[in-house]
Design a protein around this motif. Structure first.
Motif, PDB file in Angstrom:
ATOM      1  N   LEU A   7       9.400 -10.988  -2.235  1.00 55.02           N
ATOM      2  CA  LEU A   7       8.635 -10.570  -1.065  1.00 55.02           C
ATOM      3  C   LEU A   7       9.138 -11.282   0.191  1.00 55.02           C
ATOM      4  O   LEU A   7       9.307 -10.672   1.251  1.00 55.02           O
ATOM      5  CB  LEU A   7       7.151 -10.863  -1.292  1.00 55.02           C
ATOM      6  CG  LEU A   7       6.206 -10.546  -0.131  1.00 55.02           C
ATOM      7  CD1 LEU A   7       6.267  -9.064   0.204  1.00 55.02           C
ATOM      8  CD2 LEU A   7       4.782 -10.957  -0.488  1.00 55.02           C
ATOM      9  N   ALA A  30      -0.320   3.862  -3.470  1.00 56.54           N
ATOM     10  CA  ALA A  30       0.082   2.457  -3.459  1.00 56.54           C
ATOM     11  C   ALA A  30       1.526   2.294  -3.915  1.00 56.54           C
ATOM     12  O   ALA A  30       2.297   1.506  -3.341  1.00 56.54           O
ATOM     13  CB  ALA A  30      -0.857   1.645  -4.359  1.00 56.54           C
ATOM     14  N   PHE A  31       1.923   3.060  -4.928  1.00 56.25           N
ATOM     15  CA  PHE A  31       3.296   2.967  -5.429  1.00 56.25           C
ATOM     16  C   PHE A  31       4.289   3.487  -4.385  1.00 56.25           C
ATOM     17  O   PHE A  31       5.342   2.877  -4.148  1.00 56.25           O
ATOM     18  CB  PHE A  31       3.414   3.766  -6.723  1.00 56.25           C
ATOM     19  CG  PHE A  31       4.561   3.351  -7.592  1.00 56.25           C
ATOM     20  CD1 PHE A  31       5.804   3.957  -7.456  1.00 56.25           C
ATOM     21  CD2 PHE A  31       4.412   2.349  -8.545  1.00 56.25           C
ATOM     22  CE1 PHE A  31       6.861   3.576  -8.259  1.00 56.25           C
ATOM     23  CE2 PHE A  31       5.464   1.971  -9.342  1.00 56.25           C
ATOM     24  CZ  PHE A  31       6.705   2.582  -9.206  1.00 56.25           C
ATOM     25  N   ARG A  68       3.857   3.639  -1.115  1.00 52.00           N
ATOM     26  CA  ARG A  68       3.886   2.734   0.039  1.00 52.00           C
ATOM     27  C   ARG A  68       4.693   1.475  -0.271  1.00 52.00           C
ATOM     28  O   ARG A  68       5.448   0.979   0.576  1.00 52.00           O
ATOM     29  CB  ARG A  68       2.459   2.354   0.430  1.00 52.00           C
ATOM     30  CG  ARG A  68       2.353   1.620   1.746  1.00 52.00           C
ATOM     31  CD  ARG A  68       2.921   2.420   2.873  1.00 52.00           C
ATOM     32  NE  ARG A  68       2.739   1.747   4.165  1.00 52.00           N
ATOM     33  CZ  ARG A  68       3.432   2.047   5.243  1.00 52.00           C
ATOM     34  NH1 ARG A  68       4.347   2.999   5.194  1.00 52.00           N
ATOM     35  NH2 ARG A  68       3.204   1.415   6.381  1.00 52.00           N
ATOM     36  N   ALA A  69       4.555   0.965  -1.490  1.00 51.53           N
ATOM     37  CA  ALA A  69       5.340  -0.206  -1.879  1.00 51.53           C
ATOM     38  C   ALA A  69       6.832   0.115  -1.871  1.00 51.53           C
ATOM     39  O   ALA A  69       7.656  -0.712  -1.483  1.00 51.53           O
ATOM     40  CB  ALA A  69       4.902  -0.690  -3.252  1.00 51.53           C
ATOM     41  N   SER A  70       7.190   1.324  -2.265  1.00 56.60           N
ATOM     42  CA  SER A  70       8.601   1.725  -2.236  1.00 56.60           C
ATOM     43  C   SER A  70       9.106   1.846  -0.810  1.00 56.60           C
ATOM     44  O   SER A  70      10.233   1.450  -0.503  1.00 56.60           O
ATOM     45  CB  SER A  70       8.764   3.063  -2.966  1.00 56.60           C
ATOM     46  OG  SER A  70       8.337   2.957  -4.306  1.00 56.60           O
ATOM     47  N   PHE A 128       9.460  -3.041  -1.518  1.00 60.28           N
ATOM     48  CA  PHE A 128       9.028  -3.937  -2.586  1.00 60.28           C
ATOM     49  C   PHE A 128       9.471  -3.439  -3.961  1.00 60.28           C
ATOM     50  O   PHE A 128       9.381  -4.166  -4.939  1.00 60.28           O
ATOM     51  CB  PHE A 128       7.512  -4.102  -2.576  1.00 60.28           C
ATOM     52  CG  PHE A 128       6.998  -4.705  -1.303  1.00 60.28           C
ATOM     53  CD1 PHE A 128       7.683  -5.735  -0.692  1.00 60.28           C
ATOM     54  CD2 PHE A 128       5.834  -4.241  -0.713  1.00 60.28           C
ATOM     55  CE1 PHE A 128       7.215  -6.295   0.489  1.00 60.28           C
ATOM     56  CE2 PHE A 128       5.363  -4.790   0.466  1.00 60.28           C
ATOM     57  CZ  PHE A 128       6.059  -5.821   1.072  1.00 60.28           C
ATOM     58  N   ILE A 129       9.911  -2.181  -4.048  1.00 55.39           N
ATOM     59  CA  ILE A 129      10.392  -1.611  -5.306  1.00 55.39           C
ATOM     60  C   ILE A 129      11.822  -1.135  -5.073  1.00 55.39           C
ATOM     61  O   ILE A 129      12.063  -0.251  -4.249  1.00 55.39           O
ATOM     62  CB  ILE A 129       9.508  -0.443  -5.784  1.00 55.39           C
ATOM     63  CG1 ILE A 129       8.083  -0.942  -6.020  1.00 55.39           C
ATOM     64  CG2 ILE A 129      10.074   0.178  -7.045  1.00 55.39           C
ATOM     65  CD1 ILE A 129       7.124   0.150  -6.429  1.00 55.39           C
ATOM     66  N   SER A 142       9.985   5.905  -7.498  1.00 52.83           N
ATOM     67  CA  SER A 142       8.669   6.324  -7.013  1.00 52.83           C
ATOM     68  C   SER A 142       8.444   7.804  -7.275  1.00 52.83           C
ATOM     69  O   SER A 142       7.351   8.216  -7.677  1.00 52.83           O
ATOM     70  CB  SER A 142       8.551   6.044  -5.503  1.00 52.83           C
ATOM     71  OG  SER A 142       8.658   4.672  -5.252  1.00 52.83           O
TER      72      SER A 142
END
Length: 457
Positions: free
Chosen positions: A7, A358-359, A361-363, A367-368, A384
């Motif tokens: 992070l 959430a998945f 947005r993290a991508s 973060f992914i 994603s």
């Protein structure tokens, strides 16, 4: 702990992190807060008078009748005349009612309807009475949760009204409203989580500012659909006005109310309509910001000053038209169908949607990691996309299996009745259905003896 270094490296690599400023009230003295509170109160009262007239005129046009057109120009003063008439009616209290709670319930329902509008941004910062102040009463880091909390308190007015009336139908209406609000507030709260994820905040002013390039109705389209359904159920409007269903409960929780107490419930319902519509405008339609085409004119000229109030009111009244349109078009649903739709469809599907958002947005924030593919000129993480496909397929499969079992259960319940029935099989005489015939009764020895004696005689 292994995710923290990753992070930190992502943030250090200049991954775009949205930094949305919150509304600045530093140049707003205390007396200006009181002035804005008064203006918000007057704004809601005037709009309530107008929307009741608007509703009656639009439904009149749908039903090929004129609607109110006598009192005032175009009938605009009809709502005011009705309000005066309500105030002059006799205020009755049932003999078996709990008088203190009976009088307190409409006050709770009416007052809570106004509180939620305090955190709605109705426009950008403007020059007002010599000070630069936002067109918003106040803002807090968890402003949206305040709206949900106030809505939960507002239902106490309905529940207490039904219980304190000392009558059966109001009590049933209050119980219905309790279950209805609990069910649909869960789905409403879940539908807003996607907006929190995209904006990174629960502050209403920050959420509006984060939509300056893209309104959240586009990436969170399913959340918008769920919110629109739940806001109709939350406000007890057709086709979901089951807490006051005239066909089953006479008038529901406010059956025993009259005069100004009834007017408070009536006022609270319409102000709640404006509150949930304003929240939908803030969360999904960019709040007070101009539509994308107009916002680009003259470097955003129509996105500053008092123009924001105009766009906010236009969007607000679009939702009010939807409320009226639904009332004039749809019949009231059955209570068990309404509750089944909330618990068995809206809540689980919205939970799955929140996980997908959430998945994604993290991508987007990096973060992914993983391979990407290009779609419409933009890069999307392949992992994603596959995850979203798997979740969607799982939801569809679960829905298919659920509906298959429900169809089998319905078929079992709706199996063809037997052609011949025994009317005394259950101990009570039962008449045959259309297409059935009665089975000849079986006689025991004593019955046959009596029959022989009757034939001899």
């Amino acid at each position: 702990m292994t995710g923290l270094p990753h992070l930190a490296s992502v943030i250090a690599a200049d991954v775009p992190v949205v930094d949305n400023p919150r509304a600045d009230f530093s140049d707003t003295p205390w007396w200006l807060h009181l002035v804005k509170a008064l203006l918000v109160f007057v704004f809601l009262l005037v709009n309530t008078l107008l929307v009741i007239w608007f509703e009656r005129r639009v439904i009149g046009r749908m039903q090929q009748r004129p609607g109110p057109n006598r009192t005032g120009p175009f009938g605009l003063l009809q709502t005011l005349a009705d309000g005066i008439k309500l105030a002059l009616k006799e205020d009755l209290t049932p003999r078996k009612a709990d008088k203190v709670v009976f009088a307190l319930a409409p006050a709770i329902a009416g007052a809570m309807a106004f509180v939620s509008f305090a955190i709605i941004p109705m426009g950008p910062s403007v020059w007002m009475f010599g000070h630069h102040t936002p067109l918003q009463l106040t803002d807090i880091p968890v402003a949206v949760l305040l709206v949900l909390a106030v809505a939960g308190v507002g239902v106490y007015g309905i529940v207490l009204a039904g219980w304190s009336s000392g009558s059966t139908y109001p009590l049933l209406g209050g119980l219905r409203s309790t279950a209805q609000v609990i069910s649909y507030e869960i789905a409403m709260g879940l539908s807003l989580v996607a907006v929190f994820i995209y904006s990174g905040s629960m502050s209403t002013s920050q959420i509006v500012y984060s939509q300056r390039s893209l309104w959240y109705i586009v990436p969170a389209f399913f959340s918008f659909f769920v919110y629109v359904v739940t806001m109709v159920g939350e406000t007890n409007r057709l086709p979901f006005d089951l807490a006051e269903g005239e066909g089953e409960l006479t008038g529901g929780f406010h059956t025993e109310y009259s005069s100004l107490k009834f007017a408070m419930f009536f006022l609270g319902e319409y102000v709640n309509m404006f509150t949930v519509s304003a929240l939908a405008t803030t969360m999904f339609l960019g709040g007070w910001q101009a539509p994308p085409g107009i916002a680009a004119i003259d470097g955003g000229l129509f996105n500053h000053g008092w123009w924001g109030l105009l766009w906010f009111v236009v969007k607000l009244w679009l939702f009010m038209f939807v409320f009226v349109w639904l009332r004039g078009s749809l019949p009231r649903v059955r209570y068990d169908q309404f509750m089944r739709f909330g618990w068995r469809f809206l809540i689980p599907v919205t939970l799955a949607w929140v996980v997908v958002v959430a998945f994604i947005r993290a991508s987007q924030l990096g973060f992914i990691a993983g391979p990407t593919f290009t779609l419409a000129g933009r890069q999307y993480p392949l992992l994603s996309f596959l995850f979203v496909v798997v979740v969607a397929a799982g939801v569809l499969l679960a829905y298919y299996l659920w509906e298959g079992r429900a169809a089998e259960a319905r078929a079992a319940r709706e199996a063809a009745p037997p052609e011949e029935i025994d009317p005394y099989a259950g101990g009570y005489p039962v008449p045959p259905l259309p297409g059935q015939r009665l089975k000849e009764p079986t006689l025991d020895a004593s019955d046959r003896a009596l029959e022989k004696e009757s034939t001899r005689g």
